[in-house]
Design a protein around this motif. Structure first.
Motif, PDB file in Angstrom:
ATOM      1  N   SER A 184      -2.894   6.325   6.575  1.00  0.00           N
ATOM      2  CA  SER A 184      -1.582   5.947   6.546  1.00  0.00           C
ATOM      3  C   SER A 184      -0.698   7.280   6.749  1.00  0.00           C
ATOM      4  O   SER A 184       0.301   7.264   7.218  1.00  0.00           O
ATOM      5  CB  SER A 184      -1.166   5.928   5.000  1.00  0.00           C
ATOM      6  N   THR A 185      -1.154   8.373   6.629  1.00  0.00           N
ATOM      7  CA  THR A 185      -0.538   9.493   7.253  1.00  0.00           C
ATOM      8  C   THR A 185      -0.316   9.563   8.872  1.00  0.00           C
ATOM      9  O   THR A 185       0.963   9.648   9.213  1.00  0.00           O
ATOM     10  CB  THR A 185      -1.243  10.812   7.064  1.00  0.00           C
TER      11      THR A 185
ATOM     12  N   LEU B  20      -0.510  10.444   0.897  1.00  0.00           N
ATOM     13  CA  LEU B  20      -1.264   9.429   1.501  1.00  0.00           C
ATOM     14  C   LEU B  20      -2.508   9.724   1.959  1.00  0.00           C
ATOM     15  O   LEU B  20      -2.786  10.716   2.145  1.00  0.00           O
ATOM     16  CB  LEU B  20      -0.152   9.003   2.864  1.00  0.00           C
ATOM     17  N   ASP B  21      -3.293   8.770   2.308  1.00  0.00           N
ATOM     18  CA  ASP B  21      -4.746   8.800   2.889  1.00  0.00           C
ATOM     19  C   ASP B  21      -4.340   9.014   4.615  1.00  0.00           C
ATOM     20  O   ASP B  21      -3.174   8.913   4.978  1.00  0.00           O
ATOM     21  CB  ASP B  21      -5.464   7.700   2.810  1.00  0.00           C
TER      22      ASP B  21
ATOM     23  N   GLN C 248       5.607   4.247   1.862  1.00  0.00           N
ATOM     24  CA  GLN C 248       6.423   5.193   2.332  1.00  0.00           C
ATOM     25  C   GLN C 248       7.414   4.468   3.591  1.00  0.00           C
ATOM     26  O   GLN C 248       8.415   5.175   4.107  1.00  0.00           O
ATOM     27  CB  GLN C 248       5.428   6.258   3.035  1.00  0.00           C
TER      28      GLN C 248
ATOM     29  N   THR D 113       3.844  12.900   3.608  1.00  0.00           N
ATOM     30  CA  THR D 113       2.593  12.299   3.762  1.00  0.00           C
ATOM     31  C   THR D 113       1.660  12.824   2.600  1.00  0.00           C
ATOM     32  O   THR D 113       0.582  12.678   2.656  1.00  0.00           O
ATOM     33  CB  THR D 113       1.875  12.653   5.139  1.00  0.00           C
TER      34      THR D 113
ATOM     35  N   SER E 227       1.066  -1.166  -0.017  1.00  0.00           N
ATOM     36  CA  SER E 227       0.137   0.020  -0.139  1.00  0.00           C
ATOM     37  C   SER E 227       0.968   1.310  -0.055  1.00  0.00           C
ATOM     38  O   SER E 227       2.269   1.266   0.168  1.00  0.00           O
ATOM     39  CB  SER E 227      -0.946   0.013   1.266  1.00  0.00           C
ATOM     40  N   GLY E 228       0.295   2.394  -0.223  1.00  0.00           N
ATOM     41  CA  GLY E 228       1.058   3.613  -0.104  1.00  0.00           C
ATOM     42  C   GLY E 228       1.781   3.956   1.074  1.00  0.00           C
ATOM     43  O   GLY E 228       2.813   4.254   1.136  1.00  0.00           O
ATOM     44  N   GLY E 229       0.792   3.473   2.071  1.00  0.00           N
ATOM     45  CA  GLY E 229       1.648   3.934   3.605  1.00  0.00           C
ATOM     46  C   GLY E 229       2.715   2.764   3.868  1.00  0.00           C
ATOM     47  O   GLY E 229       3.713   3.199   4.507  1.00  0.00           O
TER      48      GLY E 229
END
Length: 286
Positions: free
Chosen positions: A211-212, A207-208, A183, A204, A178-180
């Motif tokens: 995830s932020t 990120l959603d 990162q 961030t 996932s994006g998180g």
């Protein structure tokens, strides 16, 4: 006749404390960055003007070891220019910059590359991961550039992935994360060389909200253990995590606000820790 030795007076508590305080990780003095010539000159980083000559005096600031600093500003404020200079990705037009005691202004490109690899951990908005490469190999990359042997690289990379909660994703590639999670791989890669500073550019931004919070919680935890963090952001919610917030407008610092002490957890984490005992009492005794 033997001379009696004179007893040495004990050092004052203030003097002892001064001896124990490490020098700032970042020391910036009168930095300016301009583009163009003559009437077409654009001062991306200028600081205040000299009241007598009207010329830019440059930006000056210190960042202490273990601090967590957010640099804020709108587009064109100079925050990206300052980030590039602090990250040794660009050089100032004038001024002096010491990173962890090293005057980077006198280094050539090869030496600057070594400084970036060993003293700065970069975290970018776009993750900058290599496609079709496992998380473990991504984190090993800075160590490979530094000439660390394979067995040691693997050991340190696995430890860094564990620190960001990705022990079970070491063999996953970016398109499997996932994006998180991507990162967090980038954070592990940034800290695996034990740099003097983590430099995060809008970490961030892609990120959603969930995830932020995950990424900021990790950065908060790293800072609590003594990592120096400089974070570039335009979001107030992200800046709330910093111990110090610097705001730039038109290439100069217009405010510099301390939100928490250098030593200890950053503000959001400090509030969470302070609330834990009270939360444990909610509902009374069984």
């Amino acid at each position: 006749m033997a001379r009696r030795s004179r007893a040495q007076a004990p050092a004052s508590p203030e003097a002892e404390a001064a001896q124990q305080v490490p020098p700032p990780v970042i020391q910036v003095r009168h930095l300016t960055k301009s583009y163009g010539h003559g009437d077409a000159t654009v001062h991306a980083l200028r600081g205040p003007d000299d009241p007598q000559t009207g010329q830019p005096l440059g930006v000056s600031l210190d960042i202490e070891q273990g601090d967590f600093v957010a640099v804020m500003g709108s587009s064109g404020s100079g925050k990206s220019t300052l980030m590039n200079i602090l990250g040794c990705l660009d050089i100032p037009t004038k001024g002096r910059y010491l990173l962890d005691g090293t005057d980077v202004g006198h280094l050539d490109e090869t030496q600057l590359s070594l400084v970036r690899n060993r003293k700065i951990g970069f975290i970018f908005q776009s993750f900058n991961l290599v496609p079709r490469t496992t998380a473990l190999a991504q984190v090993e990359l800075p160590l490979a550039y530094a000439g660390v042997r394979a067995a040691e690289r693997r050991k340190r990379a696995l430890a860094a992935l564990a620190l960001v909660g990705l022990s079970g994703r070491a063999d996953h590639k970016p398109n499997q994360l996932s994006g998180g999670q991507q990162q967090r791989v980038a954070v592990a890669r940034a800290l695996v060389t034990a740099p003097a500073m983590l430099l995060a550019d809008e970490p961030t931004g892609n990120l959603d909200s969930r995830s932020t919070e995950e990424v900021l919680t990790i950065i908060d935890g790293l800072n609590t253990t003594g990592r120096t963090v400089v974070l570039i952001t335009h979001e107030d919610e992200v800046a709330e995590h910093a111990k110090r917030v610097i705001r730039l407008v038109d290439g100069q610092i217009i405010s510099d606000v301390r939100q928490g002490p250098v030593v200890g957890p950053p503000p959001v984490l400090a509030r969470q820790l302070a609330a834990q005992p009270a939360a444990a009492l909610i509902g009374g005794r069984p």
